[in-house]
Write a protein that holds these residues in place. Structure first.
Motif, mmCIF file in Angstrom:
data_model
loop_
_atom_site.group_PDB
_atom_site.id
_atom_site.type_symbol
_atom_site.label_atom_id
_atom_site.label_comp_id
_atom_site.label_asym_id
_atom_site.label_seq_id
_atom_site.Cartn_x
_atom_site.Cartn_y
_atom_site.Cartn_z
ATOM 1 N N GLU A 213 0.828 -1.204 0.000
ATOM 2 C CA GLU A 213 0.000 0.000 0.000
ATOM 3 C C GLU A 213 0.865 1.258 0.000
ATOM 4 O OE1 GLU A 213 -2.681 -0.255 3.288
ATOM 5 O OE2 GLU A 213 -3.785 -1.967 2.464
ATOM 6 N N GLU A 214 1.931 1.216 0.798
ATOM 7 C CA GLU A 214 2.859 2.342 0.859
ATOM 8 C C GLU A 214 3.500 2.584 -0.509
ATOM 9 O OE1 GLU A 214 6.392 3.695 4.001
ATOM 10 O OE2 GLU A 214 5.433 1.732 4.154
ATOM 11 N N ALA A 215 3.927 1.493 -1.147
ATOM 12 C CA ALA A 215 4.562 1.607 -2.459
ATOM 13 C C ALA A 215 3.589 2.134 -3.502
ATOM 14 C CB ALA A 215 5.113 0.243 -2.888
ATOM 15 N N LEU A 216 2.335 1.687 -3.446
ATOM 16 C CA LEU A 216 1.333 2.109 -4.427
ATOM 17 C C LEU A 216 1.018 3.603 -4.274
ATOM 18 C CD1 LEU A 216 -0.199 0.781 -6.702
ATOM 19 C CD2 LEU A 216 -2.050 0.251 -5.115
ATOM 20 N N PHE A 217 0.934 4.077 -3.040
ATOM 21 C CA PHE A 217 0.685 5.504 -2.817
ATOM 22 C C PHE A 217 1.853 6.344 -3.346
ATOM 23 C CE2 PHE A 217 1.112 9.342 -0.209
ATOM 24 C CZ PHE A 217 -0.115 9.946 -0.464
ATOM 25 N N GLU A 218 3.073 5.907 -3.048
ATOM 26 C CA GLU A 218 4.246 6.646 -3.522
ATOM 27 C C GLU A 218 4.389 6.549 -5.041
ATOM 28 O OE1 GLU A 218 7.772 5.818 -1.236
ATOM 29 O OE2 GLU A 218 6.661 5.855 0.656
ATOM 30 N N LEU A 219 3.919 5.449 -5.624
ATOM 31 C CA LEU A 219 3.899 5.331 -7.090
ATOM 32 C C LEU A 219 2.981 6.393 -7.685
ATOM 33 C CD1 LEU A 219 4.539 3.880 -9.764
ATOM 34 C CD2 LEU A 219 2.671 2.288 -9.238
ATOM 35 N N ALA A 220 1.808 6.568 -7.073
ATOM 36 C CA ALA A 220 0.879 7.597 -7.541
ATOM 37 C C ALA A 220 1.512 8.979 -7.437
ATOM 38 C CB ALA A 220 -0.415 7.538 -6.733
ATOM 39 N N ALA A 221 2.212 9.249 -6.326
ATOM 40 C CA ALA A 221 2.892 10.538 -6.157
ATOM 41 C C ALA A 221 3.984 10.713 -7.210
ATOM 42 C CB ALA A 221 3.490 10.625 -4.760
ATOM 43 N N THR A 222 4.641 9.620 -7.576
ATOM 44 C CA THR A 222 5.670 9.671 -8.622
ATOM 45 C C THR A 222 5.058 10.043 -9.967
ATOM 46 O OG1 THR A 222 6.969 7.979 -7.470
ATOM 47 C CG2 THR A 222 7.443 8.316 -9.807
ATOM 48 N N TYR A 223 3.897 9.457 -10.284
ATOM 49 C CA TYR A 223 3.218 9.786 -11.538
ATOM 50 C C TYR A 223 2.792 11.255 -11.558
ATOM 51 C CZ TYR A 223 2.931 4.891 -13.003
ATOM 52 O OH TYR A 223 3.225 3.616 -13.421
ATOM 53 N N VAL A 224 2.351 11.755 -10.398
ATOM 54 C CA VAL A 224 1.968 13.172 -10.323
ATOM 55 C C VAL A 224 3.187 14.048 -10.602
ATOM 56 C CG1 VAL A 224 1.179 15.023 -8.792
ATOM 57 C CG2 VAL A 224 0.037 12.789 -8.754
ATOM 58 N N ALA A 225 4.314 13.722 -9.942
ATOM 59 C CA ALA A 225 5.537 14.503 -10.142
ATOM 60 C C ALA A 225 6.036 14.402 -11.581
ATOM 61 C CB ALA A 225 6.624 14.014 -9.182
ATOM 62 N N GLY A 226 5.795 13.254 -12.204
ATOM 63 C CA GLY A 226 6.210 13.061 -13.594
ATOM 64 C C GLY A 226 5.183 13.524 -14.603
ATOM 65 N N LYS A 227 4.154 14.241 -14.116
ATOM 66 C CA LYS A 227 3.105 14.821 -14.973
ATOM 67 C C LYS A 227 2.371 13.753 -15.780
ATOM 68 C CE LYS A 227 5.433 19.298 -15.209
ATOM 69 N NZ LYS A 227 6.011 20.360 -16.055
ATOM 70 N N LYS A 228 2.001 12.673 -15.077
ATOM 71 C CA LYS A 228 1.197 11.600 -15.671
ATOM 72 C C LYS A 228 -0.031 11.401 -14.777
ATOM 73 C CE LYS A 228 5.170 9.208 -17.744
ATOM 74 N NZ LYS A 228 5.953 7.942 -17.803
ATOM 75 N N PRO A 229 -0.939 12.388 -14.770
ATOM 76 C CA PRO A 229 -2.062 12.349 -13.828
ATOM 77 C C PRO A 229 -2.984 11.162 -14.011
ATOM 78 C CG PRO A 229 -2.372 14.062 -15.481
ATOM 79 C CD PRO A 229 -0.978 13.587 -15.628
ATOM 80 N N GLN A 230 -3.206 10.729 -15.247
ATOM 81 C CA GLN A 230 -4.117 9.616 -15.461
ATOM 82 C C GLN A 230 -3.587 8.326 -14.844
ATOM 83 O OE1 GLN A 230 -7.223 9.805 -16.528
ATOM 84 N NE2 GLN A 230 -7.386 7.619 -16.006
ATOM 85 N N GLN A 231 -2.288 8.093 -14.996
ATOM 86 C CA GLN A 231 -1.686 6.904 -14.387
ATOM 87 C C GLN A 231 -1.710 7.004 -12.853
ATOM 88 O OE1 GLN A 231 1.771 7.339 -17.221
ATOM 89 N NE2 GLN A 231 1.851 5.113 -16.949
ATOM 90 N N ALA A 232 -1.572 8.245 -12.365
ATOM 91 C CA ALA A 232 -1.649 8.442 -10.912
ATOM 92 C C ALA A 232 -3.032 8.086 -10.394
ATOM 93 C CB ALA A 232 -1.309 9.892 -10.570
ATOM 94 N N VAL A 233 -4.080 8.530 -11.109
ATOM 95 C CA VAL A 233 -5.456 8.224 -10.705
ATOM 96 C C VAL A 233 -5.697 6.721 -10.738
ATOM 97 C CG1 VAL A 233 -7.883 8.454 -11.359
ATOM 98 C CG2 VAL A 233 -6.391 10.468 -11.366
ATOM 99 N N GLU A 234 -5.189 6.038 -11.754
ATOM 100 C CA GLU A 234 -5.370 4.585 -11.868
ATOM 101 C C GLU A 234 -4.712 3.868 -10.682
ATOM 102 O OE1 GLU A 234 -3.750 3.644 -15.658
ATOM 103 O OE2 GLU A 234 -5.422 4.557 -16.792
ATOM 104 N N ALA A 235 -3.500 4.330 -10.305
ATOM 105 C CA ALA A 235 -2.814 3.716 -9.162
ATOM 106 C C ALA A 235 -3.599 3.950 -7.872
ATOM 107 C CB ALA A 235 -1.401 4.288 -9.030
#
Length: 426
Positions: free
Chosen positions: A267-289
């Protein structure tokens, strides 16, 4: 008829004689056993204590061995005395009577030539860590210098290194962990700690190199020495964080995504993955995560953070309806917790019951009912300040269990000493 009567009488006489002979034989057996007990009391007691220890009946073994190892006649036999010290120290250690165990293990750890020297040091270092006595760990580590480098057990070297890491003596930890050889089953764990040491020393490149060695050990290590899945999960999580800090978002996402779905840190990794997608300007992938996380999340704190992040992403995309739905999810999650928490905090009796439950929850004699739901209990214990409080209460509970075990042993010894004969004492 008379003949039949005579036969019956003779049969009764025969049966009576057989019974008498059986009783006489039993008396002789008891006398022989008693004589043997009196002739070989020490050997018999040591045999019984060893049997109890090997069967896992540790309290019984400890009671018998305490009397033996403090007996001058028993100490005169060096081999049996060494065996007795080890079994007694190990028994007390395994029943969590650490202060009692320390006394006897320490006697072994002062004799580098006996075969239990390193085993005793290993348990002593564990006790020192549990009791937060890092100076004791240092003293035990110095005793290891008496053993030639090639003869030191790797699990002991690793344990000392890990103990120094926990005690924040980083240079000492590095010195010991670096001694674990490649091919040893503890090598991946040691390299993970060395990576963590590099992070603590602000050496991200060195840390990445160490963590990548852990991942590579899946193929480089022998089959029986491959890293455990949990070690791999923590390693992937650490690499994800390092690459995220370096703003290398694609690499970070790769490592976060490699954490096993069944892992305790998923769960921790998945949340940080979403934050990584946000920082990398990939909002759709962040929402999916985040959608995946919100479907499976068990921690309310993580769920709230995930829902808030999801709302912010929708706000940035000007998707106001979706943002409102995400924030509504936060409100709904907090409503039930807030209601129970308010009632709990307003009742002094509930607070008293909660701390009583913390103190007794790990006890086998546990009878105190948890005054809050499991969900609220997890929520309270996740708070940073409460984590310190809970840690103190867990330590108090462990010490309380040691006292209870010591009282039981003392009562058993006292009862034994009141017996009139050694046989009854056993």
């Amino acid at each position: 008829v008379c003949a039949w009567a005579d036969d019956s009488v003779r049969q009764v006489e025969i049966d009576t004689e057989n019974t008498r002979l059986s009783v006489t034989k039993l008396q002789d057996d008891i006398a022989t056993a008693t004589a043997k007990e009196r002739k070989y009391p020490m050997e018999q007691r040591f045999f019984e204590a060893t049997a109890a220890y090997q069967r896992g009946n540790l309290p019984t073994a400890a009671v018998m061995l305490v009397d033996l190892v403090n007996n001058a006649a028993f100490q005169a036999n060096p081999n049996d005395y060494t065996e007795g010290l080890w079994m007694l120290g190990d028994s007390l250690f395994r029943v969590h009577n650490y202060m009692g165990a320390k006394r006897y293990l320490d006697a072994l750890a002062k004799q580098p030539t006996n075969k239990y020297f390193q085993s005793a040091l290993q348990e002593l270092s564990d006790i020192a860590v549990r009791l937060h006595r890092i100076d004791d760990v240092e003293a035990y580590a110095k005793r290891l210098d008496a053993v030639p480098a090639g003869q030191r057990r790797s699990e002991l070297v690793y344990q000392f290194g890990r103990a120094f890491f926990a005690g924040r003596r980083l240079d000492r930890a590095k010195q010991l962990l670096a001694q674990v050889a490649q091919g040893d089953k503890r090598w991946p764990n040691a390299r993970f700690y060395l990576g963590a040491l590099a992070v603590a020393n602000s050496q991200p490149e060195q840390a990445m190199a160490e963590f990548k060695q852990v991942l590579a050990s899946v193929s480089s290590q022998p089959e029986d020495a491959k890293p455990e899945q949990l070690v791999l999960d923590y390693t992937n999580l650490a690499l994800g964080r390092l690459y995220l800090q370096a703003k290398k978002y694609d690499e970070a996402a790769l490592y976060y995504g490699a954490v096993d779905r069944n892992s305790s840190v998923y769960e921790e990794a998945l949340f940080e993955l979403a934050a990584t997608y946000v920082a990398g300007k990939k909002p759709q992938q962040a929402v999916e995560a985040l959608d995946v996380l919100l479907l499976t999340v068990s921690d309310d704190n993580v769920a709230v953070q995930a829902a808030v992040l999801r709302g912010r992403i929708h706000m940035l995309a000007k998707q106001y309806d979706q943002a409102d739905a995400a924030y509504q999810d936060v409100v709904e999650r907090f409503t039930s917790i807030t209601k129970e928490l308010t009632g709990f905090a307003g009742d002094e009796k509930s607070l008293e019951q909660f701390f009583s439950w913390l103190l007794n929850r790990a006890s086998e004699e546990y009878t105190v009912t948890r005054p809050v739901s499991e969900r609220l209990s997890r929520y309270i214990e996740k708070d940073e300040d409460m984590q310190r409080v809970v840690s103190v209460f867990d330590e108090m509970a462990a010490e309380r269990a040691e006292v209870k075990e010591t009282v039981k042993l003392a009562a058993t010894i006292e009862a034994a000493l009141k017996e009139s004969s050694r046989l009854d004492m056993f």
